[in-house]
Design an enzyme around this catalytic site. Structure first.
Site, PDB file in Angstrom:
ATOM      1  CG  HIS A 155      44.564  -6.213  94.973  1.00 40.40           C
ATOM      2  ND1 HIS A 155      44.218  -4.953  95.394  1.00 40.40           N
ATOM      3  CD2 HIS A 155      44.652  -6.952  96.098  1.00 40.40           C
ATOM      4  CE1 HIS A 155      44.113  -4.927  96.711  1.00 40.40           C
ATOM      5  NE2 HIS A 155      44.368  -6.133  97.162  1.00 40.40           N
ATOM      6  CG  ASP A 185      43.235  -2.471  93.281  1.00 41.68           C
ATOM      7  OD1 ASP A 185      43.022  -3.508  92.627  1.00 41.68           O
ATOM      8  OD2 ASP A 185      43.619  -2.481  94.471  1.00 41.68           O
ATOM      9  CB  SER A 259      42.000  -5.830  99.606  1.00 42.04           C
ATOM     10  OG  SER A 259      43.321  -5.478  99.885  1.00 42.04           O
ATOM     11  N   GLY A 315      44.367  13.264  74.456  1.00 43.81           N
ATOM     12  CA  GLY A 315      45.300  12.969  73.377  1.00 43.81           C
ATOM     13  C   GLY A 315      46.593  13.743  73.426  1.00 43.81           C
TER      14      GLY A 315
END
Length: 531
Positions: A155, A185, A259, A315
């Site tokens: 981000h 992220d 961050s 799956g």
């Protein structure tokens, strides 16, 4: 916006607390107090002050590996509509004529969140219309190799077109984006050049315990290398940010700009990557979250090698195993992940795993709850043959599965979506129906398919009505859904449904486990009380 420069730049005084002794006042002392004479201390207990560790050596060693990341984005030139453009697009004319205040506002205005993430510093340069790259974000990162690879948050970089790394000594270097992974992220950059860089290693975060000391280093509010200290407050936090949530929670101060920065243990090893905070104000209130190093290291290595992730894929569609579902399946405890459907063309579309199976162990790892399965599958190599332990109709068994690739599987999964349009035409003629558990059910034929817009490949018994406040209504069952199985037995007619419910009641079951298909064929399991 409340502008409080002192809250960012004020001098913080160091407070030193020393525990000298604890005194217990006996009866004689209390009496002396009552008479006004000097108190007598009895049974004095001395407690040694705890030794507070110093992290100076660790910080000195690791800070050269921690950097600030500046991100620029391409701003498209504004169209000239002939209108009178004000010179005050940044709102500066509304501020007092104070250069220091104006500079502070210009630099720090525009803080905001992105995608629900905290910790990202954003800039708003609405007044620049020349099409040149402008700063839009600023975060933190750290080198993971001496040849210039570094890690930050997705981000921080996702809107960027140009990236600059600011070293601990203030030197600025250009970097290129190697790859990103929005699910975790994470992002990997590489500094261009042939220099050797100080780097840090990932540690095994499974050894980290709640209460351990941690050190966060980063670039809060653009201030550059800043160190904060705290403890691990909790493990395995799910903050609903993605399918692989397994965060380390810490009370070390993490703010906007942190961050992508590292969270170190007391040895200077990376145990997490700071990515989010919970805060009503946007500043630290002691609730921060870091991506655990074991999860991050695998993703980072794939991004570094391939520029993309290559995750394992089973799956299947899954849902939690509730107490009611566990009781319906004859399981002693609610655990594992319930298979609600199998993706056509996926690794287990050959019947290895079926809808209604409960996966309780994958490749030797216990699946305690539903959210454990996506993470351990994704961390497994594509093409690996693994043992999967399932519970099928109350019997535990092991099956062998060769994993596919998640990124390929998503295309198959999206291809399963059918027609979702609902026919709102005239009411179809009545069909053979029955009432059971607060539902009116009927045969699934051409008329009912048309009425409810049910796909041609869906089979079973259609639910035509749901009684208000009934057990079925409580479970969110809607008209137009199709009952395909009851207690893992297929049903094709209303009579099948009635017979199956009657058999379960004779067995003393309190709940009936229904597998329902949506109009487009997506499956889910629900339990309904039969009392």
């Amino acid at each position: 916006m409340n502008i409080a420069p002192n809250s960012y730049f004020g001098t913080r005084k160091r407070l030193t607390a020393t525990v000298a002794s604890l005194a217990v006042i006996g009866a004689v002392g209390v009496g002396a107090l009552a008479t006004g004479t000097a108190p007598v201390l009895a049974d004095a207990v001395r407690v040694e002050a705890p030794q507070v560790p110093s992290f100076a050596d660790v910080v000195e060693r690791v800070t050269p590996a921690v950097v600030s990341v500046k991100v620029k984005a391409k701003i498209e030139p504004a169209a000239d509509d002939g209108s009178d453009q004000s010179d005050d697009q940044d709102g500066m004319n509304n501020l007092p004529d104070n250069p220091q205040l104006r500079r502070f506002f210009r630099e720090f205005r525009g803080f905001g969140d992105q995608g629900g993430q905290f910790g990202m510093r954003r800039f708003n340069h609405r007044g620049h219309n020349d099409g040149q790259p402008r700063p839009v974000a600023q975060g933190s990162g750290f080198f993971i190799s001496d040849d210039g690879y570094l890690v930050t948050n997705n981000h921080v970089v996702e809107e960027g077109s140009a990236f600059t790394v600011v070293m601990n000594d203030g030197k600025e270097l250009d970097a290129k984006l190697i790859g990103t992974d929005p699910r975790t992220d994470l992002a990997v950059l590489k500094v261009e050049g042939d220099g050797k860089f100080t780097y840090v290693d990932f540690a095994d975060d499974s050894k980290v315990r709640v209460g351990d000391w941690v050190v966060a280093v980063g670039n809060p509010f653009g201030l550059g290398g800043t160190v904060t200290v705290g403890i691990v407050s909790a493990r395995n936090r799910d903050i609903n940010s993605g399918p692989y949530d397994d965060f380390i929670q810490t009370d070390a101060a993490i703010n906007r700009g942190n961050s992508g920065g590292p969270l170190f243990n007391s040895l200077g090893e990376v145990i997490g990557i700071n990515t989010a905070i919970i805060s009503p104000s946007g500043g630290s209130i002691g609730i921060g979250f870091s991506i655990p190093s074991q999860l991050a290291s695998g993703v980072v290595e794939q991004l570094r090698q391939f520029g993309e992730t290559r995750r394992g894929w089973l799956g299947v569609r899954i849902q939690p195993v509730t107490d009611d579902i566990a009781e319906s399946l004859g399981m002693a405890t609610a655990k594992g992940a319930l298979v609600a459907g199998v993706i056509k063309g996926g690794p287990v579309d050959n019947g290895t795993i079926l809808a209604g199976d409960v996966i309780i162990k994958f490749d030797g790892k216990d699946i305690h709850e539903m959210r454990d399965l996506p993470r351990v599958v994704a961390e497994s190599p594509v093409g690996k043959a693994v043992d999967v332990v399932i519970v099928r109709k109350g019997v535990e068994q092991t099956v062998k599965v060769t994993l596919g690739r998640l990124e390929d599987g998503e295309k198959l999964a999206s291809g399963e979506d059918g027609n979702t349009d609902e026919d709102n035409g005239d009411k179809a003629p009545a069909v053979s129906t029955a009432a059971v558990l607060g539902m009116t059910i009927g045969e699934l034929n051409d008329e009912t398919r048309t009425k409810f817009g049910i796909a041609a490949d869906v089979s079973g018994v259609v639910i035509t009505d749901v009684t208000k406040d009934s057990a079925a209504a409580e479970r969110g069952i809607q008209p137009g859904e199709v009952i395909t199985e009851i207690a893992q037995e297929s049903v094709a007619t209303p009579k099948d449904v009635m017979d199956r419910i009657g058999a379960l009641k004779e067995q003393g079951r309190k709940n009936a486990l229904l597998m329902l298909a949506s109009k487009t064929g997506e499956l889910r399991f629900v339990t309904i009380r039969m009392d």
